[in-house]
Design a protein around this motif. Sequence first.
Motif, mmCIF file in Angstrom:
data_model
loop_
_atom_site.group_PDB
_atom_site.id
_atom_site.type_symbol
_atom_site.label_atom_id
_atom_site.label_comp_id
_atom_site.label_asym_id
_atom_site.label_seq_id
_atom_site.Cartn_x
_atom_site.Cartn_y
_atom_site.Cartn_z
ATOM 1 N N UNK A 104 84.084 11.870 53.153
ATOM 2 C CA UNK A 104 85.117 10.964 53.678
ATOM 3 C C UNK A 104 84.999 10.817 55.183
ATOM 4 N N UNK A 105 84.674 11.924 55.868
ATOM 5 C CA UNK A 105 84.490 11.876 57.316
ATOM 6 C C UNK A 105 83.034 11.602 57.637
ATOM 7 N N UNK A 106 82.801 10.888 58.711
ATOM 8 C CA UNK A 106 81.447 10.520 59.087
ATOM 9 C C UNK A 106 80.756 11.567 59.922
ATOM 10 N N UNK A 107 79.454 11.401 60.082
ATOM 11 C CA UNK A 107 78.672 12.312 60.921
ATOM 12 C C UNK A 107 79.092 12.220 62.379
ATOM 13 N N UNK A 108 79.540 11.041 62.802
ATOM 14 C CA UNK A 108 79.959 10.857 64.189
ATOM 15 C C UNK A 108 81.412 11.303 64.320
ATOM 16 N N UNK A 109 81.622 12.321 65.097
ATOM 17 C CA UNK A 109 82.965 12.907 65.213
ATOM 18 C C UNK A 109 83.982 11.895 65.724
ATOM 19 N N UNK A 132 89.476 4.347 61.294
ATOM 20 C CA UNK A 132 89.349 4.218 59.848
ATOM 21 C C UNK A 132 90.291 3.140 59.301
ATOM 22 N N UNK A 133 91.470 3.081 59.866
ATOM 23 C CA UNK A 133 92.434 2.064 59.402
ATOM 24 C C UNK A 133 91.925 0.656 59.669
ATOM 25 N N UNK A 134 91.429 0.430 60.898
ATOM 26 C CA UNK A 134 90.901 -0.902 61.250
ATOM 27 C C UNK A 134 89.717 -1.259 60.363
ATOM 28 N N UNK A 156 85.980 4.650 55.719
ATOM 29 C CA UNK A 156 85.903 3.385 56.468
ATOM 30 C C UNK A 156 85.810 2.172 55.545
ATOM 31 N N UNK A 157 85.339 2.384 54.312
ATOM 32 C CA UNK A 157 85.229 1.266 53.365
ATOM 33 C C UNK A 157 84.109 0.292 53.673
ATOM 34 N N UNK A 182 78.143 4.133 56.287
ATOM 35 C CA UNK A 182 79.081 5.006 55.579
ATOM 36 C C UNK A 182 78.842 6.465 55.953
ATOM 37 N N UNK A 183 77.570 6.842 56.082
ATOM 38 C CA UNK A 183 77.253 8.202 56.508
ATOM 39 C C UNK A 183 77.752 8.463 57.925
#
Length: 424
Positions: free
Chosen positions: A156-161, A169-171, A112-113, A105-106
Amino acid sequence: MKELNLIKKAPRWLVWYLSYNFEGKTERQKRRQFAINFTCLIGGTISPLFGLYYLTHDLSLWYATIVAVALGLGAYALPLVSRFGDTPFVFATTVLLCGSCIALTLLLGARSGIFMYILIITTMMIIYVGSERVALLLFSTLVSIASITLCFFLPSDGWLTAANTPPLHTVLLISSVPVPILMIAGVMFASFRRMERAEDALEAEYTRSEALLYNLLPEDIAARLKIEPYRTIADSLPQVAILFADVVDFTPRAASLPPEEIVGFLNRIFRSFDQLAAKHGLEKIKTIGDAYMVAAGMPNPVGDPVHRVAEMALDMQRTAEKMASDLPGGLQVRIGLHAGPAVAGVIGNRKLFYDVWGETVNTASRMESHGEPGRIQVTASAKKELEEDYDFQLRGMVKVKGMGDVETWWLTGRRAETRIRKND
């Protein structure tokens, strides 16, 4: 186990994995272990596939791939941990899945759920430890709730750009909902199916035990025992008719026959007698070796109890005559009957037995043992009850063991006018 029978044609490694840690366990424990092994197999396979997807999306997501592969390998290893006991398994499963989902998640973002996979933990723990280890179940549940709550507050956004793209995110979001649900549903379905089969087996066993109870005891007595299992059942019966029958010359015949033929010989005869007892509404009391005992008027009073056993005795003679030609050495029965008061009840606490005692029983037994092959010997009191409808032949005074001289008669059959009246 039925589950393993279904996959017996699968590769040996798969059968080994799914049956791992079965040694020395009960069937219930094996079923639980199988569910855990199966869940770990599915989880261990799915997680690296997601890791591969991350790489195909963008090579810079290799951090997430490492976590996903580590989660998969850890899932594969969880059955090995279960070998050390419930507590290590619960701690290892909870920490592995919660920690991995928080890390992903991070890296990939809360959108991403991924944290939805934490829901699987509680299901796994319920299946594995059930209601027996409440503290462990509570621990895994609280840690799961805390982990999901934490993930809601992560960015909401991850550390990995590269992960912060709508397609990824949708998938991930779409897969993060159905995959855990499908895994939970699959495991719960299998568990409920096993529970239903167990209930069916329990109901079948209950039905068999009920049938056995009612075969061993009269229906009314069995019902009383079920209501008050520890109460002594003893009834005073004012008027019962007792019949004893003995297969003549059975002992010397049995000495020359193999066991199977001896049992088959008696079983064939006594099955026929059982049918006659049901026909005349009599209560079969017991068989003792080659002796057969029935009674009328117990456990509940019936009309004309002496007439019932008289009809039974005559039918037994006719049955013996019919079967004589089919059995080596022929067949004859010696029958005695008597009527009067008696006491009946249930004895024993393991192999329950409904029996009857008293002078009436002893006298009926003596009538049989002091009788003659192929004949029905009755006492004066029994003859008095029957003389209007049956023919008798006076035997005279018979010296009976424990009773002295007793006047007895042979019951020879039903009177002709009575037979006509009965047919009309």
